[in-house]
Design an enzyme around this catalytic site. Structure first.
Site, PDB file in Angstrom:
ATOM      1  N   HIS A  25      11.459   8.948 -85.319  1.00  0.00           N
ATOM      2  CA  HIS A  25      10.317   9.835 -85.040  1.00  0.00           C
ATOM      3  C   HIS A  25       9.329   9.027 -84.212  1.00  0.00           C
ATOM      4  CE1 HIS A  25      10.727  13.787 -86.718  1.00  0.00           C
ATOM      5  NE2 HIS A  25      11.382  13.281 -87.744  1.00  0.00           N
ATOM      6  N   ASP A  69       7.066  14.039 -87.115  1.00  0.00           N
ATOM      7  CA  ASP A  69       7.064  13.933 -88.586  1.00  0.00           C
ATOM      8  C   ASP A  69       5.665  14.236 -89.126  1.00  0.00           C
ATOM      9  OD1 ASP A  69       6.160  11.639 -87.253  1.00  0.00           O
ATOM     10  OD2 ASP A  69       6.806  10.252 -88.803  1.00  0.00           O
ATOM     11  N   TYR A 119      10.622  23.324 -68.955  1.00  0.00           N
ATOM     12  CA  TYR A 119       9.412  23.863 -69.565  1.00  0.00           C
ATOM     13  C   TYR A 119       8.332  24.131 -68.511  1.00  0.00           C
ATOM     14  CZ  TYR A 119      11.403  21.768 -73.871  1.00  0.00           C
ATOM     15  OH  TYR A 119      12.209  21.415 -74.919  1.00  0.00           O
ATOM     16  N   GLU A 136      -1.831   6.846 -90.447  1.00  0.00           N
ATOM     17  CA  GLU A 136      -1.786   8.025 -91.330  1.00  0.00           C
ATOM     18  C   GLU A 136      -3.167   8.547 -91.710  1.00  0.00           C
ATOM     19  OE1 GLU A 136       0.665   6.353 -94.384  1.00  0.00           O
ATOM     20  OE2 GLU A 136       2.488   7.271 -93.581  1.00  0.00           O
TER      21      GLU A 136
END
Ligand SMILES: [Zn+2]
Ligand SMILES: [Zn+2]
Length: 390
Positions: A94, A99, A291, A364
């Protein structure tokens, strides 16, 4: 703000997803985790687009429908981040923060589900596969994720190491580029390396083509417009003493402006065919359109940025657009949309590397900020404080 418990659960889920990265349309374990968590929160959900999951929180009062989107897929990269929860799957990682995107959307789902009785309108939770390719947004839209209930506005967050942890970046207008794939073949006639006059060498022709293609950006496009023509691979020849009959190039073309985007193919063809002919070779071009650009609804993005700071105290910065691509573009083509960038920069933790780097690390501490921002968008749209028809 987000409770310690909600933040801790989201971080725990992020680590679990980080340990078991899965590539596009192979997100079996990740979507099962999402379904388990939605079940635990009592949120109805269904499977779409193979490994995609869509959950719906129906509020106790009438109101608009907001959608929040997270991507779930990882990349074929061998992790070198040094994180304690590093990948346990060789060659997969990841490295783009998906994630955290998935874990934050589950965190926002928890906050919103807890007070669904007082919630006006609905919140659609879109857990999308295969953002890194071949693209999960289009099949999810085809499966009706924007239709039932009908979505009035949509948002997503993408982690961004340009921005410090705790801040969010919101830029009205274009934010991500269109990404189209370029394939070129240059053909000559093979022969003995000692007798070049008896062959037609595809290598010097290709060398000239590689340089000439750079003039599309440098000489043929308005310098104030944005374009990238990157050649990523070059492949040809057999051994040192054999003249190569075929050389192949692949690359990516990034643009914002639809007129510039649609004009590139003719320029590439003229250069490849013309330069190849000058060397006695033939050149072939094919472009696979990918895209489209992501365009933030300018009024909605501006209004949301002001409301986010006023309601949560999260500082909002205006970041420059990037030439990266994002298949959220397909959602943004259909309903008013806001892409926010979530700051994760933290030098002390080494959370400084750009996405797709094997050293990519994620602070985090950004996760509760991301959950707050997602919840704030859902609240603002469903309550009518933010009007998508602005
Ligand atoms: Zn990525
Ligand atoms: Zn990404």
């Amino acid at each position: 703000m987000v409770s310690t418990e909600t933040a801790a659960r989201a971080i725990e889920l992020r680590r679990e997803i980080h340990r078991y990265p899965e590539l596009g349309f192979e997100e079996v374990r990740t979507s099962a985790l999402v379904e388990r968590e939605l079940d635990a929160l009592g949120i109805e959900h269904r499977r779409v687009a193979t490994t995609g999951v869509v959950g719906v929180i129906r509020g106790g009062r009438p109101g608009r429908t907001a959608a929040l989107r997270a991507d779930m897929d990882a990349l074929p990269i061998a992790e070198q981040s040094g994180e304690a929860c590093a990948s346990e799957v060789p060659g997969k990682m990841h490295a783009c923060g998906h994630d955290a995107h998935t874990a934050m959307l589950l965190g926002a789902a928890r906050v919103l589900a807890d007070r669904r009785a007082s919630l006006a309108g609905n919140v659609v939770l879109i857990f999308q596969p295969a953002e890194e390719g071949p693209g999960g947004a289009e099949p999810m839209i085809a499966a009706g994720v924007l239709d039932d209930p009908k979505v009035d506005a949509i948002a997503m967050l993408h982690v961004d190491p340009r921005l410090r942890t705790g801040a969010v970046g919101i830029t009205p207008g274009p934010v991500n580029a269109a990404a189209d794939e370029l394939h070129v073949s240059v053909r000559g006639r093979g022969g003995h390396g000692g007798y070049p006059h008896l062959a037609v060498d595809a290598i010097p022709a290709t060398a000239a083509i590689v340089l000439a293609l750079q003039t599309i950006a440098a000489r043929e496009t308005d310098p104030l417009a944005s374009i990238v023509v990157t050649l990523g691979t070059i492949e040809g020849g057999y051994r040192n003493n054999v003249i190569a009959d075929v050389v192949k190039l692949t690359g990516t073309i990034r643009t914002y402006d639809p007129t510039i985007r649609s004009g590139v193919e003719a320029k590439v063809r003229r250069i490849v065919e013309g330069v190849a002919a000058g060397y006695g070779c033939t050149g072939e071009v094919s472009i696979v359109y990918g895209y489209p650009p992501v365009v933030n609804d300018a009024a909605l993005a501006t209004a949301f940025a002001a409301q986010l700071t006023a309601q949560t105290g999260i500082p909002v910065e205006r970041l420059a657009p990037t030439m990266g691509a994002e298949d959220f573009a397909y959602f943004a083509e259909r309903v008013p949309a806001v892409v926010g960038r979530l700051g994760i920069r933290n030098e002390a933790l080494g959370s400084i590397h750009s996405g797709h780097s094997p050293q990519f690390r994620l602070d985090e501490e950004a996760i509760p900020t991301g959950i707050s921002a997602l919840v704030a968008f859902a609240d603002a749209v469903t309550s009518g404080a933010l009007d998508p028809a602005l």
